[in-house]
Each structure stands twice: as C-alpha cells, then as structure tokens.
Design a protein around this motif. Structure first.
Motif, PDB file in Angstrom:
ATOM      1  N   LEU A   1     -15.399  -6.286  36.073  1.00 33.46           N
ATOM      2  CA  LEU A   1     -13.656  -5.151  36.053  1.00 33.46           C
ATOM      3  C   LEU A   1     -14.596  -3.757  34.552  1.00 33.46           C
ATOM      4  O   LEU A   1     -14.639  -2.874  35.112  1.00 33.46           O
ATOM      5  CB  LEU A   1     -12.893  -5.696  36.341  1.00 33.46           C
TER       6      LEU A   1
ATOM      7  N   THR B   1      -6.410  -8.012  42.179  1.00 32.48           N
ATOM      8  CA  THR B   1      -6.913  -8.394  43.256  1.00 32.48           C
ATOM      9  C   THR B   1      -8.155  -8.806  42.587  1.00 32.48           C
ATOM     10  O   THR B   1      -9.302  -8.605  43.814  1.00 32.48           O
ATOM     11  CB  THR B   1      -5.730  -7.272  43.915  1.00 32.48           C
ATOM     12  N   GLY B   2      -8.551  -7.707  41.679  1.00 36.93           N
ATOM     13  CA  GLY B   2     -10.416  -7.611  41.566  1.00 36.93           C
ATOM     14  C   GLY B   2     -11.036  -6.076  43.007  1.00 36.93           C
ATOM     15  O   GLY B   2     -12.224  -5.778  43.154  1.00 36.93           O
ATOM     16  N   ASN B   3      -9.862  -5.227  43.774  1.00 34.27           N
ATOM     17  CA  ASN B   3      -9.918  -4.992  43.973  1.00 34.27           C
ATOM     18  C   ASN B   3      -9.608  -3.426  43.460  1.00 34.27           C
ATOM     19  O   ASN B   3      -8.165  -2.973  42.963  1.00 34.27           O
ATOM     20  CB  ASN B   3     -10.058  -4.821  45.658  1.00 34.27           C
TER      21      ASN B   3
ATOM     22  N   GLN C   1     -19.174  -6.104  45.154  1.00 32.72           N
ATOM     23  CA  GLN C   1     -17.826  -5.560  45.371  1.00 32.72           C
ATOM     24  C   GLN C   1     -17.934  -4.277  44.870  1.00 32.72           C
ATOM     25  O   GLN C   1     -17.855  -2.585  45.720  1.00 32.72           O
ATOM     26  CB  GLN C   1     -16.398  -5.756  45.596  1.00 32.72           C
ATOM     27  N   GLN C   2     -18.394  -4.290  43.883  1.00 34.14           N
ATOM     28  CA  GLN C   2     -18.285  -3.549  42.530  1.00 34.14           C
ATOM     29  C   GLN C   2     -19.375  -2.911  42.081  1.00 34.14           C
ATOM     30  O   GLN C   2     -19.996  -1.953  41.568  1.00 34.14           O
ATOM     31  CB  GLN C   2     -17.972  -4.334  40.890  1.00 34.14           C
TER      32      GLN C   2
ATOM     33  N   ASP D   1     -13.939  -6.114  51.799  1.00 36.49           N
ATOM     34  CA  ASP D   1     -14.831  -7.801  52.123  1.00 36.49           C
ATOM     35  C   ASP D   1     -16.070  -7.179  53.171  1.00 36.49           C
ATOM     36  O   ASP D   1     -16.917  -7.313  53.455  1.00 36.49           O
ATOM     37  CB  ASP D   1     -14.921  -8.539  52.016  1.00 36.49           C
TER      38      ASP D   1
ATOM     39  N   LYS E   1     -14.062 -12.236  35.656  1.00 38.31           N
ATOM     40  CA  LYS E   1     -13.106 -11.372  35.829  1.00 38.31           C
ATOM     41  C   LYS E   1     -13.294  -9.788  35.095  1.00 38.31           C
ATOM     42  O   LYS E   1     -13.632  -8.770  36.021  1.00 38.31           O
ATOM     43  CB  LYS E   1     -12.517 -11.562  36.719  1.00 38.31           C
TER      44      LYS E   1
ATOM     45  N   LEU F   1     -16.081 -16.271  43.216  1.00 37.99           N
ATOM     46  CA  LEU F   1     -14.565 -15.072  42.982  1.00 37.99           C
ATOM     47  C   LEU F   1     -15.446 -13.984  42.381  1.00 37.99           C
ATOM     48  O   LEU F   1     -15.152 -12.789  42.428  1.00 37.99           O
ATOM     49  CB  LEU F   1     -13.220 -15.169  42.453  1.00 37.99           C
TER      50      LEU F   1
ATOM     51  N   HIS G   1      -8.274  -5.767  50.510  1.00 35.89           N
ATOM     52  CA  HIS G   1      -9.411  -6.796  50.114  1.00 35.89           C
ATOM     53  C   HIS G   1     -10.359  -6.862  51.544  1.00 35.89           C
ATOM     54  O   HIS G   1     -11.726  -7.056  51.373  1.00 35.89           O
ATOM     55  CB  HIS G   1      -8.760  -8.290  49.887  1.00 35.89           C
TER      56      HIS G   1
ATOM     57  N   ARG H   1     -18.702 -12.417  44.780  1.00 37.07           N
ATOM     58  CA  ARG H   1     -17.883 -11.383  45.667  1.00 37.07           C
ATOM     59  C   ARG H   1     -17.268 -10.714  44.902  1.00 37.07           C
ATOM     60  O   ARG H   1     -17.541  -9.480  45.421  1.00 37.07           O
ATOM     61  CB  ARG H   1     -17.083 -11.909  46.218  1.00 37.07           C
ATOM     62  N   LEU H   2     -16.821 -10.257  43.614  1.00 37.56           N
ATOM     63  CA  LEU H   2     -16.086  -9.187  42.556  1.00 37.56           C
ATOM     64  C   LEU H   2     -17.347  -8.032  41.938  1.00 37.56           C
ATOM     65  O   LEU H   2     -16.992  -6.701  42.675  1.00 37.56           O
ATOM     66  CB  LEU H   2     -15.874  -9.494  41.755  1.00 37.56           C
TER      67      LEU H   2
END
Length: 599
Positions: A339, A417-419, A316-317, A490, A335, A309, A486, A312-313
């Motif tokens: 962020l 959500t991490g998004n 994405q970031q 992704d 996480k 997780l 998401h 992946r985060l």
C-alpha cells in the motif's frame, strides 16, 4: 497422513461428474497441480489436478462412475498406505516415497525400479539414461504425447478461433503455463497447458476456427525436458560415474531429484544419505537468511516471502514486488508495504501524466484488421440498435456529502480491504437497490413477454487492449461496498490480464459503465441485448452551486456527477427512467452508506 481429493464445484448448475479416466494409478507419485484424473459433466470435460504432492494411495471412484460434487475421489499420502513400492526393500520404498513427496518430479517411481534390475545387463543404455539426468521418468509418454483439446468456454460457446500460439513446436511448457490464445463470441482467453512437457505438434493454425473438444496440439512429457539444460554439464563432466550409481539403484531417488529446478546437484546427494525430508526444508530455510535484508529478492521465492493476498493486492495496485522493501519478519513483504508503494507511485505518476507530451500512435496512417472480439462487439451493437428503441435520460446529482464520506473513510478502507475506494461501488449499490424498486429497468424482452429477473446482476464495462468486456457482479443489491469494490477490482484486473472465466461474463441483467474514469462528463451508452438498460456515470467535478443556508440561497463549492441512463423504449417509458434515476440520486445525495461499508 493422507489428503482427500474431492470433486470440486465445476459450475453453478453442475451437481455431479463422471470419472472418464484416471491419469495415475495407485502407487504412482504425483506432484501438486499435476493432472490426476479426467471428469466429464453435462457442461465440460476437464482434468482434476492433485491438491498436494505425494503418492496416490487409494482410488475411491472407478472409471465411468458418477458421483456428486464434494465426493471423495482418492487419497494421497506419503505412500505408507500403498503396496506398490513392495518390489524393493522397505527402506528403499520409504526413501523413494519421501523423496517423491518432498521433491516434485517423479511421476512413476515403480517403473524405474524394474529397469534398475536390467541396467547391469545393458550397460550401453545406462550412461544415456544417466546423461539425461537419470530420469526422464515418462520417456514412453514423451513419444506418444498428450492431446491438448479446446475446453468448454461457456454454456452457449460451441467453437473458438486460435488467435495466437504462445509456444512453438519444441518449446518447453510448464503446468498451467499459457499455451495459446482462443477467441470466442463471448470472451478472449488463454488456454493453459494441462501438464509440463514439450510442445510436440500444433494441429490448429492461427486464425483457424474449431469446435469445442477438438485437439489443438500435443505435448510430450517434460520431466526431463527442463533437466538436461541444468544437468548437461555435470553429465559431461562425469560420464564414467553413471555405471556406479545404477548398481545400488539410486536411479529411483535421482529421478525425483532432477525435477527440483535449482538444486539439481545437491539433490543427487540427498537420496544417497537417505534423509531427503530434512534436506528439502534446509534449502528454503537457507534462502530467507540471505535475501532477507535486501527485500527485493522476494521475487525469486514468492512462496516464502509473498502471500497470495499480497500478490493479489500488488497486481490490483500495479505494484512491482521486486521494487518493494519488505518490513516483515525475515524481509517478508506485507500488505502495508504494498500500500505504501502504491501511494508513493500515485503522485509522481499523476504529475508525469499531466506534463507528458502527447505521443503519436504507431497506428497512424496504417490499416489493421478487426479482432474477433471487435467484430463481435460491432455486430452486437448494430443488432441492438436495430432491434430496440433506445434513448437516454440524464440527471445531475449533488454528491458533496458522498464525497465527504469517501474522503473520511478511504484510508481506513484501503488499509482494511486492500482496495481503493472510488465512487463506483456507491453508484453500483445505489443502482442495484433502485433496480429492486423499479424492476422494469432490470427486465428483458422475450417474444411478447417481459421477464423480470429475480436478482440484480451488474455487468461492469471494462476497457481492455482487446476491446470492451463486461464481467458480472452477481446479486449486487445484497453486497456491501467492500464486497462490490473488491469484486470490481478483481474482475477488472483479471479481464485486462485475459484471465477471466467465461461464466463470469454471463448472467448480467443491467450494465454500469464508468465513462467518468477517462474524464467524460457523460455520454449516451448503447444498450446491449438482452438487457434493457445501461447506466453511465460521469466524472465527479467540483464547481459552484446554489445551496440553502438557514433558508437563504447561497453559493458554495459542491461536487456533482451526471448519470446517463440509456434504455429500451419498448418496455421502459421516460417516466420509468426518471423514477429510477430519482431513486439513485436520492440515495447518493443522502450518502447514508455507513452501515453498508462492510469494514
């Protein structure tokens, strides 16, 4: 305890598969993600990897037998359920199986046992085998090599063009490491290596086009390929030692030990004590203690410090995990750490981008051939413009209330959500709901018939270095804002990383292109067949607007966006387009998305 190996889902419409070949036999040691068997379906021939490391205890489905998705194919355990190791003593068999399960690398422990009995009679080859780290466990297959074939890349894809080899003959490759790049009329993708080894032969040159199933190259066993570089010094330092180890037959545990990349020397000592199980956890246990305070050492052992997780985060970031200080137990990166790092990067990046001078492109004054993807896009764009009657309708939408909602929930949305929460998921949901009310905008033309799809599958335009690609968010009208955000994040990330699956580009019924992401107010996007419409969303801007305050006109700061719908006038009239855009506008201006956030 045994682990069942089941036939996984191999596509939306694939319900069964036929076992064409077992790559391992009962009693063989297998590593996690190592090819276990080959499966053939009506759409694709593929290898099924082992889900765990261990010993193949039982094969449940014979070759040429057809079973349904979800059926148990085999069982993998610690080897206590097999009779293969019976050639040696019970203690030796247990030690070999335990070592094979804890240390990835020994592919066939049964084979080294037989040569072990012959080694004393042939002392000359023994030092050579020991010098090669006592265990190229697949020496015979190394000479033969394994064919690397062009897999199926979609239902209608029959051929592909090799655009670039990422490895050269003689290079070592790991399992799932990208081997070459393939271009088709639907997608550019990387072909991963199905096994570890050495690239022995390249059979298809770059820019050459071949059919699906063609042999691209051959790879020999890599079990000893990586080992000689690490064990060469020990082998030279103690050339006389190999004669002693073969006598008690430690070559059997030594073979799995070599595959452990870092602890090559300690691993040789572990089998001698016949307690490999405690030794294996000892190394990871020691690792956290040292790098824990630093936090940045997590990249050396991501399996210990970084969960999927978090990885992946971070992707994405666009956060480099090596720069993140973990605040979790033992220096684990959480996480929240990612962020915070993403937020810290955002402000300086924006300021730097605003102040940075324009760079002169190295392409200036040159001529470059079109890529295959660019050629396909060009052909499809021209064909679409020639075969359809396209025009564009533009509306202006007041999204002040939506902007306020977004500002109110975006921090909580990111944390849960991490998004990041952009306007695009709101636009996507509003468009999908409007398509349900006005399906003509979602329809396609087939001959003299108008076909209305049963779902709203949104193709999302993604800008990449290779060209424009449109991965699909299926059934968008049934999903929450969190789910859509998401999926978009992704799909966009994997599209730019060239890791998109071909089926994820298929099935779109309507396209959404966020032209505002680059600052454009609006454009007139081109509809690509077989779809009949595409919605372009411009940048959300603040400017003075006229509003009603207690029934009186007043000027206030408002947020506006332009929505541009291009459509095929053969089946969609201007009134249809206007009704569709009005429905989207009403939904966005009301900003009643609290129940749709999904957090």
């Amino acid at each position: 305890m045994s682990t069942s190996v089941v036939l996984p889902a191999l596509g939306e419409s694939v319900t069964e598969g036929t076992v064409t070949r077992w790559l391992k036999n009962v009693g063989d040691t297998v590593n996690e993600d190592e090819g276990l068997l080959e499966i053939s379906t009506d759409k694709v021939d593929t290898e099924i990897p082992s889900p765990v490391s261990g010993v193949l205890e039982e094969i449940m489905v014979a070759e040429d037998e057809t079973v349904e998705v979800g059926a148990v194919l085999a069982r993998i355990g610690d080897g206590t359920g097999t009779s293969a190791p019976a050639e040696g003593s019970a203690a030796e068999a247990s030690a070999a199986e335990q070592s094979g399960a804890e240390q990835s690398g020994a592919e066939q422990p049964a084979e080294p046992e037989a040569p072990a009995a012959e080694e004393p009679a042939a002392p000359a080859p023994a030092p050579e085998e020991a010098g090669a780290a006592a265990g190229p466990t697949t020496t015979a297959p190394a000479s033969a090599g394994k064919d690397i074939v062009l897999p199926e890349l979609g239902e209608s894809v029959t051929e592909g063009t090799v655009t670039r080899w990422l490895k050269q003959v003689g290079d070592e490759v790991a399992v799932d490491e990208p081997l070459l790049e393939i271009s088709t009329d639907k997608v550019d993708t990387e072909i991963p290596s199905p096994l570890a080894g050495i690239l022995q032969e390249i059979l298809v040159a770059e820019d050459e086009t071949v059919e699906v199933g063609s042999v691209l190259g051959r790879i020999g066993s890599g079990a000893a390929a990586a080992a000689p570089a690490e064990t060469a010094a020990p082998a030279e330092a103690a050339p006389t030692a190999p004669a002693a180890p073969p006598a008690p037959a430690p070559a059997q545990p030594a073979a799995p030990a070599v595959a452990a990349p870092a602890p090559a020397a300690p691993a040789a000592a572990v089998p001698a004590s016949a307690v490999p199980a405690p030794a294996a956890p000892a190394t990871p246990a020691a690792a956290p203690a040292t790098p824990a305070p630093a936090g940045t050492a997590t990249t050396d052992d991501e399996a210990t410090y970084v969960t999927p997780l978090v990885r992946r985060l971070a992707a994405q970031q666009d956060v480099d995990l090596s720069t993140v200080h973990g605040t979790g137990v033992g220096g684990r990166i959480r996480k929240e750490d990612v962020l915070r790092a993403a937020e810290a990067m955002a402000a300086p990046s924006a300021a730097a981008a605003a102040a940075a001078p324009v760079e002169v492109s190295p392409l200036r004054g040159t001529a470059q051939p079109m890529t295959r993807l660019r050629k396909v896009l060009a052909e499809r764009a021209v064909a679409s413009m020639q075969q359809t009657a396209q025009l564009t309708t533009v509306v202006e939408v007041d999204v002040t209330a939506l902007a306020a909602l977004r500002d109110h929930v975006k921090d909580d949305f990111l944390a849960k959500t991490g998004n990041k929460l952009s306007f695009l998921p709101f636009f996507a949901l509003a468009a999908a709901e409007a398509l349900q009310a006005f399906p003509i905008v979602n329809a396609t033309v087939e001959g003299d018939q108008i076909v209305y799809p049963a779902s709203e599958n949104l193709s999302i335009a993604v800008d990449t270095d290779r060209g424009l690609l449109t991965p699909v968010v299926h059934d968008a009208g049934t999903k929450s804002i969190a789910q859509i955000a998401h999926e978009i994040a992704d799909l966009a990330a994997r599209t730019r990383e060239n890791k998109l699956k071909p089926d994820e580009l298929a099935g779109g019924t309507f396209t959404l292109t966020n032209t505002g992401s680059r600052g454009a107010l609006f454009d007139t996007p081109v509809v690509f067949l077989p779809q009949s419409a595409i919605l372009g969303t411009g940048i959300v801007v603040k400017r003075p607007g006229i509003v009603k305050v207690d029934g009186v006109d007043a000027i206030a700061v408002r947020s506006y966006v332009y929505l541009a719908l291009s459509y095929d006038h053969r089946i969609i009239d201007g009134a249809d387009a206007a009704r569709f855009l009005a429905a989207v506008s009403t939904r966005l201006e009301a900003a009643a998305f609290d129940a749709n956030l999904g957090i």
